[in-house]
Design a protein around this motif. Structure first.
Motif, PDB file in Angstrom:
ATOM      1  N   ALA A   1      11.098 -20.929   5.795  1.00 12.04           N
ATOM      2  CA  ALA A   1      10.114 -20.802   6.856  1.00 12.04           C
ATOM      3  C   ALA A   1      10.468 -19.654   7.793  1.00 12.04           C
ATOM      4  N   GLN A   2       9.440 -18.993   8.345  1.00  9.39           N
ATOM      5  CA  GLN A   2       9.674 -17.953   9.338  1.00  9.39           C
ATOM      6  C   GLN A   2      10.031 -18.597  10.671  1.00  9.39           C
ATOM      7  N   SER A   3      10.954 -17.926  11.410  1.00  4.20           N
ATOM      8  CA  SER A   3      11.369 -18.458  12.711  1.00  4.20           C
ATOM      9  C   SER A   3      10.571 -17.854  13.856  1.00  4.20           C
ATOM     10  N   SER A   4       9.929 -16.708  13.613  1.00  2.07           N
ATOM     11  CA  SER A   4       9.117 -16.058  14.648  1.00  2.07           C
ATOM     12  C   SER A   4       8.250 -15.007  13.989  1.00  2.07           C
ATOM     13  N   TYR A   5       7.241 -14.557  14.724  1.00  2.00           N
ATOM     14  CA  TYR A   5       6.429 -13.428  14.268  1.00  2.00           C
ATOM     15  C   TYR A   5       7.103 -12.133  14.707  1.00  2.00           C
ATOM     16  N   ALA A   6       7.156 -11.145  13.815  1.00  2.00           N
ATOM     17  CA  ALA A   6       7.750  -9.850  14.155  1.00  2.00           C
ATOM     18  C   ALA A   6       6.905  -8.741  13.553  1.00  2.00           C
ATOM     19  N   TYR A   7       6.793  -7.639  14.301  1.00  2.00           N
ATOM     20  CA  TYR A   7       6.025  -6.493  13.812  1.00  2.00           C
ATOM     21  C   TYR A   7       6.540  -6.077  12.436  1.00  2.00           C
ATOM     22  N   GLY A   8       5.631  -5.907  11.502  1.00  2.00           N
ATOM     23  CA  GLY A   8       5.986  -5.496  10.151  1.00  2.00           C
ATOM     24  C   GLY A   8       6.084  -6.640   9.168  1.00  2.00           C
ATOM     25  N   ASP A   9       6.028  -7.895   9.658  1.00  2.00           N
ATOM     26  CA  ASP A   9       6.037  -9.034   8.735  1.00  2.00           C
ATOM     27  C   ASP A   9       4.898  -8.884   7.732  1.00  2.00           C
ATOM     28  N   ARG A  10       5.190  -9.245   6.499  1.00  2.00           N
ATOM     29  CA  ARG A  10       4.195  -9.137   5.431  1.00  2.00           C
ATOM     30  C   ARG A  10       4.214 -10.440   4.634  1.00  2.00           C
ATOM     31  N   ILE A  11       3.080 -11.094   4.556  1.00  2.00           N
ATOM     32  CA  ILE A  11       2.998 -12.354   3.831  1.00  2.00           C
ATOM     33  C   ILE A  11       1.874 -12.282   2.813  1.00  2.00           C
TER      34      ILE A  11
ATOM     35  N   GLU B   1     -15.332 -11.085   7.319  1.00  2.00           N
ATOM     36  CA  GLU B   1     -16.689 -11.553   7.074  1.00  2.00           C
ATOM     37  C   GLU B   1     -16.677 -12.510   5.894  1.00  2.00           C
ATOM     38  N   ALA B   2     -17.795 -13.195   5.697  1.00  2.00           N
ATOM     39  CA  ALA B   2     -17.891 -14.160   4.607  1.00  2.00           C
ATOM     40  C   ALA B   2     -17.514 -13.513   3.281  1.00  2.00           C
ATOM     41  N   ASN B   3     -16.678 -14.212   2.516  1.00  7.61           N
ATOM     42  CA  ASN B   3     -16.254 -13.820   1.174  1.00  7.61           C
ATOM     43  C   ASN B   3     -15.310 -12.625   1.148  1.00  7.61           C
ATOM     44  N   ASP B   4     -14.692 -12.293   2.279  1.00  7.80           N
ATOM     45  CA  ASP B   4     -13.592 -11.326   2.233  1.00  7.80           C
ATOM     46  C   ASP B   4     -12.385 -11.945   1.537  1.00  7.80           C
ATOM     47  N   LEU B   5     -12.279 -13.252   1.602  1.00  5.27           N
ATOM     48  CA  LEU B   5     -11.253 -13.993   0.873  1.00  5.27           C
ATOM     49  C   LEU B   5     -11.945 -14.825  -0.199  1.00  5.27           C
ATOM     50  N   ILE B   6     -11.491 -14.678  -1.441  1.00  8.43           N
ATOM     51  CA  ILE B   6     -12.103 -15.361  -2.576  1.00  8.43           C
ATOM     52  C   ILE B   6     -11.113 -16.378  -3.144  1.00  8.43           C
ATOM     53  N   ALA B   7     -11.589 -17.534  -3.447  1.00  8.17           N
ATOM     54  CA  ALA B   7     -10.742 -18.605  -3.967  1.00  8.17           C
ATOM     55  C   ALA B   7      -9.923 -18.141  -5.166  1.00  8.17           C
ATOM     56  N   ASN B   8      -8.626 -18.498  -5.152  1.00  8.08           N
ATOM     57  CA  ASN B   8      -7.665 -18.239  -6.226  1.00  8.08           C
ATOM     58  C   ASN B   8      -7.230 -16.777  -6.325  1.00  8.08           C
ATOM     59  N   HIS B   9      -7.677 -15.932  -5.377  1.00  7.11           N
ATOM     60  CA  HIS B   9      -7.226 -14.539  -5.346  1.00  7.11           C
ATOM     61  C   HIS B   9      -6.094 -14.404  -4.337  1.00  7.11           C
ATOM     62  N   GLN B  10      -5.182 -13.463  -4.616  1.00  7.95           N
ATOM     63  CA  GLN B  10      -4.054 -13.231  -3.712  1.00  7.95           C
ATOM     64  C   GLN B  10      -4.390 -12.144  -2.691  1.00  7.95           C
ATOM     65  N   TYR B  11      -3.854 -12.316  -1.470  1.00  3.79           N
ATOM     66  CA  TYR B  11      -4.086 -11.361  -0.394  1.00  3.79           C
ATOM     67  C   TYR B  11      -2.788 -11.137   0.374  1.00  3.79           C
ATOM     68  N   GLU B  12      -2.657  -9.912   0.895  1.00  7.27           N
ATOM     69  CA  GLU B  12      -1.462  -9.558   1.654  1.00  7.27           C
ATOM     70  C   GLU B  12      -1.865  -9.275   3.092  1.00  7.27           C
ATOM     71  N   PHE B  13      -1.106  -9.849   4.039  1.00  8.46           N
ATOM     72  CA  PHE B  13      -1.384  -9.686   5.461  1.00  8.46           C
ATOM     73  C   PHE B  13      -0.172  -9.062   6.148  1.00  8.46           C
ATOM     74  N   PHE B  14      -0.441  -8.072   6.995  1.00  4.69           N
ATOM     75  CA  PHE B  14       0.602  -7.333   7.727  1.00  4.69           C
ATOM     76  C   PHE B  14       0.472  -7.681   9.202  1.00  4.69           C
ATOM     77  N   TYR B  15       1.581  -8.086   9.846  1.00  2.00           N
ATOM     78  CA  TYR B  15       1.538  -8.447  11.258  1.00  2.00           C
ATOM     79  C   TYR B  15       1.756  -7.196  12.104  1.00  2.00           C
ATOM     80  N   ASP B  16       0.767  -6.854  12.939  1.00  2.62           N
ATOM     81  CA  ASP B  16       0.834  -5.615  13.730  1.00  2.62           C
ATOM     82  C   ASP B  16       1.348  -5.823  15.145  1.00  2.62           C
ATOM     83  N   GLY B  17       1.931  -6.982  15.389  1.00  4.12           N
ATOM     84  CA  GLY B  17       2.451  -7.298  16.706  1.00  4.12           C
ATOM     85  C   GLY B  17       1.541  -8.184  17.509  1.00  4.12           C
ATOM     86  N   THR B  18       0.281  -8.258  17.099  1.00  2.34           N
ATOM     87  CA  THR B  18      -0.707  -9.083  17.795  1.00  2.34           C
ATOM     88  C   THR B  18      -1.453  -9.996  16.839  1.00  2.34           C
ATOM     89  N   GLN B  19      -1.778  -9.472  15.671  1.00  2.00           N
ATOM     90  CA  GLN B  19      -2.599 -10.194  14.707  1.00  2.00           C
ATOM     91  C   GLN B  19      -2.187  -9.791  13.298  1.00  2.00           C
TER      92      GLN B  19
END
Length: 297
Positions: free
Chosen positions: A81-91, A125-143
């Motif tokens: 588990a992550q202990s905190s959010y940090a700029y540059g985190d990628r999940i 927006e609707a359907n930017d995320l599709i069921a069973n597809h993988q996505y990568e998210f980058f934390y920019d310090g705020t979101q």
């Protein structure tokens, strides 16, 4: 009169147009002309005062498994588990279902964060995320920002790039590849130390994708801060750029074609002079020596 501030520039525009208090060219219209001039400068100039250097963390992605929560309020519990959010985190997560509107994510119960795309100002927006597809998210310090695999959001006010240097011993300059060449060479599907990158949409995309943490130096041209917010070195040292550019926009607004030609010429000449001076300053000193790579026997 010196032109060193946003207010002084507005006054100078009125003075040069000899209009004074005007029901047509109001303060609001003058401010619009300055804003249009700033757009023109951003597209016309790439000089040293516009260069920025930042450290860019390149993190290997953490697998967040299949997203829990609801369709628009995702949760993720990576292990460990992550202990905190940090700029540059990628999940990286697998969507359990299609999203239907703007979405959020809560990683390791650290708190809800918005999911954004593009330059970070646009909600999913609707359907930017599709069921069973993988996505990568980058934390920019705020979101968290939706990015391509191995992607990093471009910095704010980004215009164009000079170079990217990987901080190793010795340092390595990464190779720029066109998007087509980048994907044709399959570097994006490999894991390892990045050797190249491309620019696509609002992202820098690195390949091979990071297998561990790296730090790189990004040197790029950044749009100057708006004069309505702050002054900048270009106005301080080359106020004629802003004056002629704003007068050009004002003459377009007023429909005066003779003035348009006059100030377009003056603006271009001023830009040419500053670019020429900038090039001389960058390569000041004696001409670089020409050295042969052939060993002397």
């Amino acid at each position: 009169m010196a032109i060193t501030t946003y207010s002084e520039l507005q006054t100078a525009i009125q003075n040069w147009l000899r209009r004074g208090s005007d029901a047509v060219l109001t303060t609001a219209r003058i401010q619009e002309c300055i804003a249009l001039c700033e757009n023109r400068i951003a597209k016309r100039l790439t000089i040293r005062v516009m260069e920025q250097q930042i450290d860019l963390p390149l993190e290997a992605h953490v697998s967040g498994g299949t997203a829990g929560g609801s369709v628009n309020a995702l949760t993720s519990t990576p292990s460990p588990a992550q202990s905190s959010y940090a700029y540059g985190d990628r999940i990286r997560v697998t969507a359990a279902s299609n999203n239907t509107s703007a979405a959020t994510i809560n990683v390791s119960s650290l708190g809800v964060k918005n999911l954004r795309k593009g330059d970070g100002s646009v909600a999913l927006e609707a359907n930017d995320l599709i069921a069973n597809h993988q996505y990568e998210f980058f934390y920019d310090g705020t979101q968290f920002r939706l990015v391509p695999f191995g992607g990093v959001p471009l910095p704010s006010r980004y215009l164009s790039l000079r170079r990217i240097i990987l901080q190793l011993d010795p340092v390595r300059q990464l190779e720029y590849l066109t998007p087509g060449n980048f994907y044709a060479r399959y570097v994006s599907s490999q894991l390892g130390r990045p050797t190249g990158f491309t620019v696509e949409a609002e992202h820098l995309v690195f390949g091979p994708r990071m297998d561990t943490s790296y730090v790189c130096k990004l040197i790029y041209y950044r749009r100057l801060a708006a004069l309505s917010d702050a002054t900048n070195p270009l106005l301080t040292n080359h106020e004629e750029i802003y004056l002629y550019g704003s007068l050009l926009e004002a003459s377009i607004f007023l429909g005066n074609q003779a003035m348009q030609l006059q100030y377009a010429t003056l603006f271009d000449e001023a830009c040419d002079r500053i670019e020429s001076a900038d090039k001389k300053d960058r390569y000041a000193g004696p001409s670089p020596a020409v050295r042969s790579a052939v060993a002397v026997i």
